[in-house]
Design a protein around this motif. Structure first.
Motif, PDB file in Angstrom:
ATOM      1  N   UNK A  92       0.840  -1.195   0.000  1.00  0.00           N
ATOM      2  CA  UNK A  92       0.000   0.000   0.000  1.00  0.00           C
ATOM      3  C   UNK A  92       0.886   1.259   0.000  1.00  0.00           C
ATOM      4  N   UNK A  93       1.988   1.178   0.768  1.00  0.00           N
ATOM      5  CA  UNK A  93       2.926   2.308   0.812  1.00  0.00           C
ATOM      6  C   UNK A  93       3.593   2.481  -0.552  1.00  0.00           C
ATOM      7  N   UNK A 114      -3.703   2.004  -5.767  1.00  0.00           N
ATOM      8  CA  UNK A 114      -4.326   0.734  -6.161  1.00  0.00           C
ATOM      9  C   UNK A 114      -5.191   0.237  -5.009  1.00  0.00           C
ATOM     10  N   UNK A 115      -6.200  -0.572  -5.370  1.00  0.00           N
ATOM     11  CA  UNK A 115      -6.981  -1.197  -4.305  1.00  0.00           C
ATOM     12  C   UNK A 115      -6.449  -2.609  -4.090  1.00  0.00           C
ATOM     13  N   UNK A 116      -6.005  -2.889  -2.886  1.00  0.00           N
ATOM     14  CA  UNK A 116      -5.388  -4.197  -2.627  1.00  0.00           C
ATOM     15  C   UNK A 116      -6.239  -4.953  -1.617  1.00  0.00           C
ATOM     16  N   UNK A 118       2.742  -6.866  -8.780  1.00  0.00           N
ATOM     17  CA  UNK A 118       1.348  -6.571  -9.137  1.00  0.00           C
ATOM     18  C   UNK A 118       1.119  -5.058  -9.097  1.00  0.00           C
ATOM     19  N   UNK A 119       1.719  -4.391  -8.097  1.00  0.00           N
ATOM     20  CA  UNK A 119       1.584  -2.933  -7.992  1.00  0.00           C
ATOM     21  C   UNK A 119       2.362  -2.256  -9.122  1.00  0.00           C
ATOM     22  N   UNK A 125      -6.816  -3.003  -9.538  1.00  0.00           N
ATOM     23  CA  UNK A 125      -7.237  -3.811  -8.393  1.00  0.00           C
ATOM     24  C   UNK A 125      -6.324  -4.999  -8.247  1.00  0.00           C
ATOM     25  N   UNK A 126      -5.901  -5.242  -7.013  1.00  0.00           N
ATOM     26  CA  UNK A 126      -5.011  -6.367  -6.744  1.00  0.00           C
ATOM     27  C   UNK A 126      -5.666  -7.235  -5.683  1.00  0.00           C
ATOM     28  N   UNK A 127      -5.702  -8.526  -5.966  1.00  0.00           N
ATOM     29  CA  UNK A 127      -6.392  -9.420  -5.051  1.00  0.00           C
ATOM     30  C   UNK A 127      -5.399 -10.484  -4.579  1.00  0.00           C
TER      31      UNK A 127
END
Ligand code: ADP
Length: 261
Positions: free
Chosen positions: A124-125, A131-133, A161-162, A170-172
């Motif tokens: 996230x940092x 992005x939404x993780x 992924x980022x 979006x990352x899942x």
């Protein structure tokens, strides 16, 4: 290392005849070993001088008002490149250590859900919240192995992924187990990878688009590290991807590695 290494190849023919080839690969093995030792030693020797250089640069930039304004930008660039080189050396040393050992550094049940939670915070940092993780991880499923090795592997997948997803992507992240074993999937809605590149992605320094990767600050060793950590944990990596839609990197671990609580 003093052992003779032989490679056997047996071919059976329909008419009942067979052919056995025996090759002496001792020299090939020794040369490969020398190459690995050399890379590890050079990386190790370069680390100390680099620490001194980046240390002084940092001190200078901490007191930026004392620096001639013309030199501020070049010094910042020197510091950035120095830190890139540090990351590269760290990854080279990690890879050398992983290759040298046949087993993980540790074999304890690792709480993968907590590990992923902390990796998500770091991601996230890195993403600066662009992005939404999401994370779905079964807390009752643990994985036997080395927490630090698994952290390196999983964070490489999540950071990729980022790095390879546009803003708003979006990352899942998912971790679960079933009758076939434990599974970790990192799915992104990023740029995707053409099928012809997929078999070569875990080679050191292999990149689909070198110029783009340089900008993302990667070392080109991330997926090679993932591959070796998975070898230590009897895991396999599966890569599914569609150009322009996104990619899913899934690590599969056998049931013998899974601990349920
Ligand atoms: P790098 O430091 O270049 O990211 P890696 O070994 O981690 O090195 O990845 C190798 C290459 O695989 C990358 O340069 C990139 O081209 C491609 N790649 C890895 N992950 C992804 C992803 N999630 N989406 C698209 N391409 C990816």
């Amino acid at each position: 290392n003093d052992h003779v290494r032989l490679q056997f190849q047996l071919t059976l023919y329909g008419n009942g005849e067979h052919l056995m080839l025996v090759r002496d690969v001792t020299r090939v093995y020794q040369l490969e070993q020398m190459r690995k030792d050399f890379v590890a030693n050079v990386s190790h020797e370069l680390r100390t001088p680099l620490t001194v250089i980046t240390g002084y640069l940092e001190t200078l930039l901490d007191n930026v008002e004392t620096v001639n304004p013309r030199w501020r930008r070049p010094l910042q660039q020197m510091q950035q490149q120095g830190s890139r080189m540090q990351n590269l050396l760290n990854d080279l040393l990690l890879l050398a250590r992983l290759e040298a050992a046949p087993y993980p550094a540790d074999s304890r049940p690792v709480a993968v859900d907590l590990l992923l939670l902390s990796i998500r915070t770091d991601a996230q940092a890195l993403s600066a919240d662009r992005h939404r993780i999401s994370l779905e991880a079964d807390p009752t499923v643990k994985l036997k192995g080395s927490e630090s090795e698994l952290r390196s592997a999983f964070s490489n997948l999540v950071f990729n992924a980022v790095k390879y997803s546009p803003e708003g992507g979006e990352i899942r992240i998912r971790w679960w187990a079933d009758e076939s074993g434990g599974h970790l999937a990192v799915q992104d809605s990023g740029i995707g990878i053409e099928a012809k590149h997929i078999p070569r992605l875990t080679e050191r320094f292999y990149r689909v688009d070198a110029s783009r990767s340089i900008n993302t600050g990667g070392t080109g060793l991330g997926l090679a590290i993932v591959k070796h950590v998975l070898i230590h944990h009897s895991g396999r990596l599966k890569i599914d991807s569609t150009v322009g839609k996104g990619s899913t990197f899934t690590c599969h671990f056998p049931l013998a590695q899974v601990v349920r609580s």
